[in-house]
Write an enzyme that holds these catalytic residues in place. Sequence first.
Site, PDB file in Angstrom:
ATOM      1  N   HIS A  14      80.390  32.928  38.643  1.00  0.00           N
ATOM      2  CA  HIS A  14      80.192  33.771  39.954  1.00  0.00           C
ATOM      3  C   HIS A  14      81.629  34.534  40.118  1.00  0.00           C
ATOM      4  O   HIS A  14      82.417  33.511  40.600  1.00  0.00           O
ATOM      5  CB  HIS A  14      79.687  33.093  41.058  1.00  0.00           C
ATOM      6  N   HIS A  16      83.929  38.412  41.120  1.00  0.00           N
ATOM      7  CA  HIS A  16      83.768  39.680  41.324  1.00  0.00           C
ATOM      8  C   HIS A  16      84.933  40.450  40.775  1.00  0.00           C
ATOM      9  O   HIS A  16      86.111  39.908  40.839  1.00  0.00           O
ATOM     10  CB  HIS A  16      84.116  39.900  42.876  1.00  0.00           C
ATOM     11  N   LYS A 100      71.033  39.338  42.483  1.00  0.00           N
ATOM     12  CA  LYS A 100      71.824  38.512  43.393  1.00  0.00           C
ATOM     13  C   LYS A 100      71.301  39.142  44.683  1.00  0.00           C
ATOM     14  O   LYS A 100      70.904  40.172  45.108  1.00  0.00           O
ATOM     15  CB  LYS A 100      73.366  39.282  43.255  1.00  0.00           C
ATOM     16  N   HIS A 137      73.206  34.306  47.893  1.00  0.00           N
ATOM     17  CA  HIS A 137      74.390  34.139  48.954  1.00  0.00           C
ATOM     18  C   HIS A 137      73.523  33.473  50.207  1.00  0.00           C
ATOM     19  O   HIS A 137      72.711  34.217  50.686  1.00  0.00           O
ATOM     20  CB  HIS A 137      74.955  35.402  49.282  1.00  0.00           C
ATOM     21  N   HIS A 175      78.402  29.256  45.768  1.00  0.00           N
ATOM     22  CA  HIS A 175      79.398  29.019  46.491  1.00  0.00           C
ATOM     23  C   HIS A 175      79.059  28.170  47.798  1.00  0.00           C
ATOM     24  O   HIS A 175      79.334  28.755  48.909  1.00  0.00           O
ATOM     25  CB  HIS A 175      80.450  30.229  47.178  1.00  0.00           C
ATOM     26  N   ASP A 248      83.994  32.709  42.673  1.00  0.00           N
ATOM     27  CA  ASP A 248      83.871  33.740  43.940  1.00  0.00           C
ATOM     28  C   ASP A 248      85.161  34.445  43.924  1.00  0.00           C
ATOM     29  O   ASP A 248      85.693  34.503  44.929  1.00  0.00           O
ATOM     30  CB  ASP A 248      83.133  32.997  44.857  1.00  0.00           C
TER      31      ASP A 248
END
Length: 345
Positions: A14, A16, A100, A137, A175, A248
Amino acid sequence: MVESLTIRRPDDWHLHFRDGDTMRAVVPHTARQFARAIVMPNLSPPVTTTALAAAYCERIMGAVPEGVSFTPLMTAYLTDNIDAGDLAAGFADGVLTATKLYPAGATTNSAHGVTDIANIAGVLEKMAEIGMPLCVHGEVTHADIDIFDREAVFIERVLQPLVDRLPELKVIFEHITTRQAVEFVDAAGPNIAATITPQHLHINRNAMLVGGIRPHMYCLPVAKREEHRLALRKAATGGSAKYFLGTDSAPHHRGAKESDCGCAGIFNAPYALESYVTVFDEEGALDHFEGFASLNGPAFYGLPVNEGTVTLEKVPVEVPAEVDGGGAAIVPFHAGETLSWRLAS
Ligand code: DOR
Ligand code: ZN
C-alpha cells in the site's frame, strides 16, 4: 561482527506515488527497497478505469531508475458509478491487481469515493466471483463520529456486515490503527488480511499533539492511544500470516503539511524497511520479519514471492531533515532521528 538479516526481496502492499515531478522524486525510494508495490489510485482526478491505470503504470515505470527492477501493481478507485465490466476485464488482463474503497470524504482525494457501500453491491459480488481483492480504507465519515472512533465504528457498521454477506471476497483492511481492528482480523476467516504502517507501530497520538502540533505525524487513519499501538506491534510481529507490510507512504510537500489545513499523510518511503525492522528487533521478533515483509502479502494476493534477497545490517543510519520531493521538500518519517538498522547497498 555486524548483526545482519537477509530476507527475500519484500513488497509494499500500500503506497502513494502521486504523479508528475513528485512521483519522479519518490519512486526511486520505493524501488530501492521493494520489488513490487500496490499503488493507490487517489490522484486528482482519480484512477477509475483500466485505461487510466495502464497509463499511470507507464508513467511510474518511466520514473524507475535505470537497472532497477520494480513492478507497480495497479488499483482502481471505486466510485458509486464504477463499471464492473471494465474492472473485471482489467483484472483478467493483469492491468489491475485490486480495487480500492475510499468512503467518500474519508481522506486525501476521496471526494469521488463511495457514498454508501450498497451502491457498489453488484461490483463487490463480481469481485468475489472472479477473486479480485478489495483494499479498504476502513473509516466511517459521519460528522457525529469522533475521528478517533471512526475505524472501530467502520468495523461494526460496514466491514463485518460486508464480510458476513460476501465471505468469498478477499479484503485487505488497510493501515489498521486499533486493537478492535486486530481483534476483527484475528477472528475473521482466511479471506481477510490487514496491512500495518511503520508509523502506527512507532507512534501514538501523543507524537502528534504533545509539546506542539506536529503536522508531519498526522496521517489518516490518525494515530491512536498507546494500547492500540501495542496491539498493532503484537499483530505485526507475532507471526500471523494475516498481517503484512504496507507503508501508506503518502508524500505531501512541506508547505502542504505546515498549513492552516495540513494534509494527511506521512512520507515514510525513504527508510521504510529500516523503520519496520527496528520494531521487529525491539520486539525480539526478527525471525518473523521475512513473513511480514516478503511472504504473507504474496500468499494472500496469490502472487509468487520475489526472487532475490535484501540484507539489513544493524548499523546506525541518520534520517535527513528533508528530502527532495520534486520541486519542493518533503519531511520524511523519522526526520532527524537515527535508526539502528540500514539496508545494505
Ligand atoms: O494519511 C493519509 N494520506 N491517509 C490516506 O488514506 C491517504 C493518504 C494520502 O493520499 O495522502
Ligand atoms: Zn493510503
